[in-house]
Design a protein around this motif. Sequence first.
Motif, PDB file in Angstrom:
ATOM      1  N   SER A  53       6.422  -4.000  14.529  1.00  0.00           N
ATOM      2  CA  SER A  53       7.004  -3.715  15.830  1.00  0.00           C
ATOM      3  C   SER A  53       7.922  -4.842  16.429  1.00  0.00           C
ATOM      4  CB  SER A  53       5.966  -3.479  16.845  1.00  0.00           C
ATOM      5  OG  SER A  53       6.367  -3.022  18.141  1.00  0.00           O
ATOM      6  N   GLU A  54       7.435  -5.990  16.161  1.00  0.00           N
ATOM      7  CA  GLU A  54       8.212  -7.203  16.842  1.00  0.00           C
ATOM      8  C   GLU A  54       9.611  -7.320  15.994  1.00  0.00           C
ATOM      9  OE1 GLU A  54       5.444 -10.047  16.151  1.00  0.00           O
ATOM     10  OE2 GLU A  54       4.455  -9.890  18.224  1.00  0.00           O
ATOM     11  N   ARG A  55       9.456  -6.901  14.790  1.00  0.00           N
ATOM     12  CA  ARG A  55      10.728  -7.070  13.795  1.00  0.00           C
ATOM     13  C   ARG A  55      11.705  -5.319  14.011  1.00  0.00           C
ATOM     14  NH1 ARG A  55       7.912  -7.408   8.386  1.00  0.00           N
ATOM     15  NH2 ARG A  55       9.865  -6.226   7.691  1.00  0.00           N
ATOM     16  N   SER A  56      11.158  -4.726  15.044  1.00  0.00           N
ATOM     17  CA  SER A  56      11.997  -3.542  15.274  1.00  0.00           C
ATOM     18  C   SER A  56      12.148  -2.604  14.195  1.00  0.00           C
ATOM     19  CB  SER A  56      13.414  -3.824  15.654  1.00  0.00           C
ATOM     20  OG  SER A  56      13.338  -4.366  16.965  1.00  0.00           O
ATOM     21  N   VAL A  57      10.884  -2.334  13.387  1.00  0.00           N
ATOM     22  CA  VAL A  57      10.789  -1.412  12.096  1.00  0.00           C
ATOM     23  C   VAL A  57      10.260  -0.188  12.786  1.00  0.00           C
ATOM     24  CG1 VAL A  57       9.807  -1.049   9.998  1.00  0.00           C
ATOM     25  CG2 VAL A  57      10.443  -3.312  10.604  1.00  0.00           C
ATOM     26  N   PRO A  58      10.899   1.038  12.625  1.00  0.00           N
ATOM     27  CA  PRO A  58      10.491   2.204  13.244  1.00  0.00           C
ATOM     28  C   PRO A  58       9.451   2.779  12.461  1.00  0.00           C
ATOM     29  CG  PRO A  58      12.501   2.508  12.005  1.00  0.00           C
ATOM     30  CD  PRO A  58      12.290   1.155  11.845  1.00  0.00           C
ATOM     31  N   THR A  59       9.549   2.866  11.264  1.00  0.00           N
ATOM     32  CA  THR A  59       8.443   3.584  10.357  1.00  0.00           C
ATOM     33  C   THR A  59       8.146   2.698   9.188  1.00  0.00           C
ATOM     34  OG1 THR A  59      10.233   4.783   8.995  1.00  0.00           O
ATOM     35  CG2 THR A  59       9.484   5.694  11.027  1.00  0.00           C
ATOM     36  N   VAL A  60       6.818   2.722   8.880  1.00  0.00           N
ATOM     37  CA  VAL A  60       6.080   2.433   7.527  1.00  0.00           C
ATOM     38  C   VAL A  60       5.339   3.258   6.821  1.00  0.00           C
ATOM     39  CG1 VAL A  60       4.275   1.699   8.899  1.00  0.00           C
ATOM     40  CG2 VAL A  60       4.843   0.383   7.006  1.00  0.00           C
ATOM     41  N   SER A  61       5.599   3.300   5.477  1.00  0.00           N
ATOM     42  CA  SER A  61       4.602   4.024   4.661  1.00  0.00           C
ATOM     43  C   SER A  61       3.481   3.431   4.267  1.00  0.00           C
ATOM     44  CB  SER A  61       5.536   4.115   3.123  1.00  0.00           C
ATOM     45  OG  SER A  61       5.121   2.666   2.411  1.00  0.00           O
ATOM     46  N   SER A  62       2.488   4.305   3.851  1.00  0.00           N
ATOM     47  CA  SER A  62       1.031   4.037   3.953  1.00  0.00           C
ATOM     48  C   SER A  62       0.799   2.744   2.878  1.00  0.00           C
ATOM     49  CB  SER A  62       0.225   5.181   3.378  1.00  0.00           C
ATOM     50  OG  SER A  62       0.636   5.803   2.313  1.00  0.00           O
ATOM     51  N   GLU A  63       1.731   2.791   1.815  1.00  0.00           N
ATOM     52  CA  GLU A  63       1.721   1.816   0.911  1.00  0.00           C
ATOM     53  C   GLU A  63       2.036   0.510   1.550  1.00  0.00           C
ATOM     54  OE1 GLU A  63       3.029   4.775   0.309  1.00  0.00           O
ATOM     55  OE2 GLU A  63       1.538   5.516  -1.050  1.00  0.00           O
ATOM     56  N   GLU A  64       2.958   0.500   2.010  1.00  0.00           N
ATOM     57  CA  GLU A  64       3.602  -0.709   2.784  1.00  0.00           C
ATOM     58  C   GLU A  64       2.582  -1.399   3.775  1.00  0.00           C
ATOM     59  OE1 GLU A  64       8.397  -0.205   2.686  1.00  0.00           O
ATOM     60  OE2 GLU A  64       7.295   0.877   4.303  1.00  0.00           O
ATOM     61  N   LEU A  65       2.051  -0.349   4.669  1.00  0.00           N
ATOM     62  CA  LEU A  65       1.265  -0.874   5.537  1.00  0.00           C
ATOM     63  C   LEU A  65      -0.260  -1.367   5.215  1.00  0.00           C
ATOM     64  CD1 LEU A  65       0.582  -1.314   8.493  1.00  0.00           C
ATOM     65  CD2 LEU A  65      -0.097   1.027   8.705  1.00  0.00           C
ATOM     66  N   ALA A  66      -0.581  -0.778   3.948  1.00  0.00           N
ATOM     67  CA  ALA A  66      -1.900  -1.201   3.360  1.00  0.00           C
ATOM     68  C   ALA A  66      -1.827  -2.756   2.819  1.00  0.00           C
ATOM     69  CB  ALA A  66      -2.200  -0.013   2.196  1.00  0.00           C
ATOM     70  N   THR A  67      -0.582  -2.688   2.264  1.00  0.00           N
ATOM     71  CA  THR A  67      -0.396  -3.930   1.574  1.00  0.00           C
ATOM     72  C   THR A  67      -0.452  -5.245   2.630  1.00  0.00           C
ATOM     73  OG1 THR A  67       0.859  -3.054  -0.130  1.00  0.00           O
ATOM     74  CG2 THR A  67       1.201  -5.384   0.098  1.00  0.00           C
ATOM     75  N   ALA A  68       0.294  -4.890   3.654  1.00  0.00           N
ATOM     76  CA  ALA A  68       0.376  -5.910   4.728  1.00  0.00           C
ATOM     77  C   ALA A  68      -0.903  -6.021   5.235  1.00  0.00           C
ATOM     78  CB  ALA A  68       1.438  -5.315   5.777  1.00  0.00           C
ATOM     79  N   ALA A  69      -1.800  -5.014   5.220  1.00  0.00           N
ATOM     80  CA  ALA A  69      -3.094  -5.317   5.923  1.00  0.00           C
ATOM     81  C   ALA A  69      -4.434  -5.561   5.111  1.00  0.00           C
ATOM     82  CB  ALA A  69      -3.819  -3.749   6.556  1.00  0.00           C
ATOM     83  N   GLY A  70      -3.765  -5.714   3.630  1.00  0.00           N
ATOM     84  CA  GLY A  70      -4.814  -6.158   2.767  1.00  0.00           C
ATOM     85  C   GLY A  70      -5.854  -5.006   2.473  1.00  0.00           C
ATOM     86  N   VAL A  71      -5.408  -3.889   2.272  1.00  0.00           N
ATOM     87  CA  VAL A  71      -6.518  -2.779   1.954  1.00  0.00           C
ATOM     88  C   VAL A  71      -5.580  -2.028   1.087  1.00  0.00           C
ATOM     89  CG1 VAL A  71      -7.526  -2.671   4.148  1.00  0.00           C
ATOM     90  CG2 VAL A  71      -5.966  -1.274   3.882  1.00  0.00           C
ATOM     91  N   ASN A  72      -6.379  -0.959   0.378  1.00  0.00           N
ATOM     92  CA  ASN A  72      -5.738  -0.100  -0.537  1.00  0.00           C
ATOM     93  C   ASN A  72      -5.133   1.114   0.089  1.00  0.00           C
ATOM     94  OD1 ASN A  72      -7.437   2.290  -0.744  1.00  0.00           O
ATOM     95  ND2 ASN A  72      -8.725   0.695  -1.756  1.00  0.00           N
ATOM     96  N   SER A  73      -4.163   1.908  -0.157  1.00  0.00           N
ATOM     97  CA  SER A  73      -3.358   2.992   0.764  1.00  0.00           C
ATOM     98  C   SER A  73      -4.351   4.200   0.644  1.00  0.00           C
ATOM     99  CB  SER A  73      -2.091   3.360  -0.081  1.00  0.00           C
ATOM    100  OG  SER A  73      -2.368   3.769  -1.263  1.00  0.00           O
TER     101      SER A  73
END
Length: 236
Positions: A35-55
């Motif tokens: 959000s701070e980078r003004s990214v509007p949407t994110v895929s489950s794979e991208e978010l899972a990687t960023a959070a350190g879990v599997n999609s």
Amino acid sequence: MATSRSHRPATRSRGIPEATVARLPLYLRALTTLSERSVPTVSSEELATAAGVNSAKLRKDFSYLGSYGTRGVGYDVEYLVYQISRELGLTQDWPVVIVGIGNLGAALANYGGFASRGFRVAALMDADATLAGKLVAGLPVRHIDELEAIVEDNQVSIGVIATPAGAAQEVCDRLVTAGVTSILNFAPTVLQVPEGVDVRKVDLSIELQILAFHEQRKAGEQGQGPDGDVPAVMPA
């Protein structure tokens, strides 16, 4: 005031598993960065990687929230930030009292992440009378004898214990008696609490010991021969 202290976020009443609840802050941290980078949407794979879990686990977790991504688009970042914040109870301010203003307690008091994540440090407390009135992170240290009044006046429901181990249980008992129903414990001891009081323990020494175990195991694996046995020391 009693209603405020007994309030719990909607997660438990809606049957969200504790393991999922434990991962929600990881998703929120990753989403806040997006959000701070003004990214509007994110895929489950991208978010899972960023959070350190599997999609797959992420999608299952989000299904408990009733949130489903759009195929080919992903998840709406701002909506998920709001939704997870609401589930965690972060759409309101939570007054927190920190007991034990030694090196660790002072460091916690100076931690800037409390306010930005929905927590307000209502008071800093210590049993050492010589600390009373001393400013730490802009707040005067209060004597532990004022604990009950401060909890009541500020409707505190979350207490942080950063005392030595020997004092932790007594402090815990006083917090609970005063009406605190959630405790974050940094003291190296196990606290006994009645039904309805939640305790989260942070023990840095245990975490280091677990890391030492993994380091020892890795070192052992590197020293093994091809058949899995540690090779004998050959004479020079």
